[in-house]
Design an enzyme around this catalytic site. Structure first.
Site, mmCIF file in Angstrom:
data_model
loop_
_atom_site.group_PDB
_atom_site.id
_atom_site.type_symbol
_atom_site.label_atom_id
_atom_site.label_comp_id
_atom_site.label_asym_id
_atom_site.label_seq_id
_atom_site.Cartn_x
_atom_site.Cartn_y
_atom_site.Cartn_z
ATOM 1 N N SER A 1 5.860 -2.683 -6.516
ATOM 2 C CA SER A 1 5.514 -1.288 -6.827
ATOM 3 C C SER A 1 6.772 -0.458 -7.033
ATOM 4 O O SER A 1 7.809 -0.744 -6.434
ATOM 5 C CB SER A 1 4.711 -0.702 -5.659
ATOM 6 O OG SER A 1 4.651 0.714 -5.747
ATOM 7 N N TYR B 1 3.832 1.335 3.817
ATOM 8 C CA TYR B 1 3.313 0.556 2.669
ATOM 9 C C TYR B 1 4.485 0.132 1.785
ATOM 10 O O TYR B 1 4.638 -1.055 1.475
ATOM 11 C CB TYR B 1 2.313 1.396 1.857
ATOM 12 C CG TYR B 1 2.153 0.873 0.454
ATOM 13 C CD1 TYR B 1 2.749 1.534 -0.620
ATOM 14 C CD2 TYR B 1 1.485 -0.318 0.205
ATOM 15 C CE1 TYR B 1 2.646 1.035 -1.893
ATOM 16 C CE2 TYR B 1 1.385 -0.832 -1.067
ATOM 17 C CZ TYR B 1 1.969 -0.142 -2.117
ATOM 18 O OH TYR B 1 1.886 -0.654 -3.391
ATOM 19 N N LYS C 1 6.299 -3.707 0.680
ATOM 20 C CA LYS C 1 6.646 -4.188 -0.661
ATOM 21 C C LYS C 1 8.124 -4.552 -0.718
ATOM 22 O O LYS C 1 8.513 -5.580 -1.289
ATOM 23 C CB LYS C 1 6.326 -3.124 -1.719
ATOM 24 C CG LYS C 1 4.847 -2.880 -1.949
ATOM 25 C CD LYS C 1 4.111 -4.120 -2.435
ATOM 26 C CE LYS C 1 2.649 -3.848 -2.761
ATOM 27 N NZ LYS C 1 1.915 -5.053 -3.141
#
Ligand code: WQD
Length: 350
Positions: free
Chosen positions: A133, A157, A161
């Site tokens: 991302s 989050y 990643k």
């Protein structure tokens, strides 16, 4: 048809980007096996994929309900089918939720992915397309974002990643026969042209476009615009919105590269359009697509938001032969088509 004897495992294939990518995989001649725990998606999306691709290609699609955190679920799949590669979407992706419940994110995203790598290695399947991302760029000092920028996480989050990109690099360095592509998505929006597939977030949407969509269909009263004092063209924040079909095609291009390039190593690519669009511009574009005014309230900035984030697209163009085709108008047109056909998403009435 090319690829016809190749089978791809797609984790999280019932999700928004996963389901659109599965359609393009089947259309490209691959056989596809989906594993999804349906924690943040529904079986209806898989049924819609079958509708969209038709009966013949649907025969080449399998679905297994399973959880990457349960190694037996993975063993069951890999012991029965030889996968040529894995496209790994399976994981949680809500920034706000990750701040409130980081352990859930480390469990799903990290433990699940480590299990996946271990079982892939055991069955000698060492080709992975990983769903990363643009969030790994954190608050970029410069824009457009280039793949060799320093990476930083601004929430749990994003940290998962970032960790998973580093884990991929370490695995590939230790065993060079691994081929791993890391795809950094910018802001995925839009829907399949049929209006049968689209984004269907649980509860109140965190992201801009599903929120605008729900205002337009009357599920929400008005849009809060977070920040109108940014140093941008109209004071609202700028992002790189990309049509989900362009994103799906980016995965096909990455997969083809992976399957045919021995020395690809572990490479990261931006999947964006390279164009920045402000929140207010997005609202205007959606109003044009749906023919309605979107009531909105100008609010203070949302903590953690960056002023402007958009992609450098050179590397993906040069090395993957991929470039986004659709602009904001098509994104809004297709998102509105999905909304009018499915005002309550896949789940029907609330
Ligand atoms: C876009 C802009 C908001 C909602 C996030 C994740 C990122 C990726 C994509 C997973 C911002 C504004 C939003 C609203 C608003 N997800 N906004 N009113 O924050 O760029 O990226 O989704 O990989 O990891 O961080 O997307 O759609 O939430 O926000 O004004 O009701 O819209 O402030 O400027 P974001 P977003």
């Amino acid at each position: 048809m090319a690829n016809s004897d190749q089978t791809i495992l797609v984790t999280g294939g019932a999700g928004f980007i996963g389901s659109h990518t599965v359609v393009q995989l089947l259309n490209s001649g691959f056989k596809v096996s989906i594993i999804d725990n349906l924690d943040n998606s529904v079986m209806e999306a898989v049924d819609r994929v079958r509708e969209v691709v038709g009966p013949q290609l649907s025969e080449r699609l399998e679905f297994t309900k399973g959880d990457l955190r349960n190694k037996d679920d993975l063993e069951n799949l890999f012991s029965k089918t030889k996968f040529d590669a894995v496209i790994h979407f399976g994981g949680l992706k809500a920034v706000g939720e990750s701040v409130a419940n980081p352990l859930r994110y480390f469990d799903f995203n990290l433990a699940g992915t480590i299990n996946l790598y271990q079982v892939m290695a055991k069955y000698n399947c060492k080709k992975m397309v990983f769903s990363s991302s643009a969030t790994v760029y954190g608050q970029p000092e410069k824009i457009p974002c280039v793949e060799d920028f320093n990476l930083q996480a601004t929430n749990p989050y994003g940290r998962t990643k970032l960790f998973l990109e580093e884990i991929a690099r370490d695995i590939q360095k230790a065993e060079p026969e691994w081929r791993i592509v890391l795809l950094r998505y910018f802001n995925p929006v839009g829907a399949h042209e049929s209006g049968k597939l689209g984004e269907d977030p649980r509860g109140i949407p965190n992201n801009l476009m599903p929120y605008i969509q729900q205002v337009a269909v009357g599920r929400l009263p008005e849009l809060n615009v977070y920040g109108h004092d940014y140093p941008t063209k109209d004071g609202s924040a700028v992002r790189d919105y990309i049509h989900v079909m362009d994103l799906a095609d980016g995965h096909i291009a990455a997969l083809q590269k992976l399957l045919t390039t021995e020395n690809i190593g572990c490479s990261a690519y931006n999947l964006g359009t390279g164009q920045g669009t402000s929140v207010l511009e997005m609202v205007t574009a959606f109003e044009k697509a749906c023919g309605k005014k979107i009531p909105m309230e100008l609010c203070p900035r949302r903590p953690g938001d960056a002023t402007a984030v958009y992609a450098s697209t050179e590397k993906a163009e040069k090395e993957l032969g991929w470039k986004a085709k659709y602009g904001v108008e098509e994104m809004c047109r297709d998102q509105w088509n999905w909304a009018t056909n499915n005002p309550w998403g896949y789940r029907g009435e609330a």
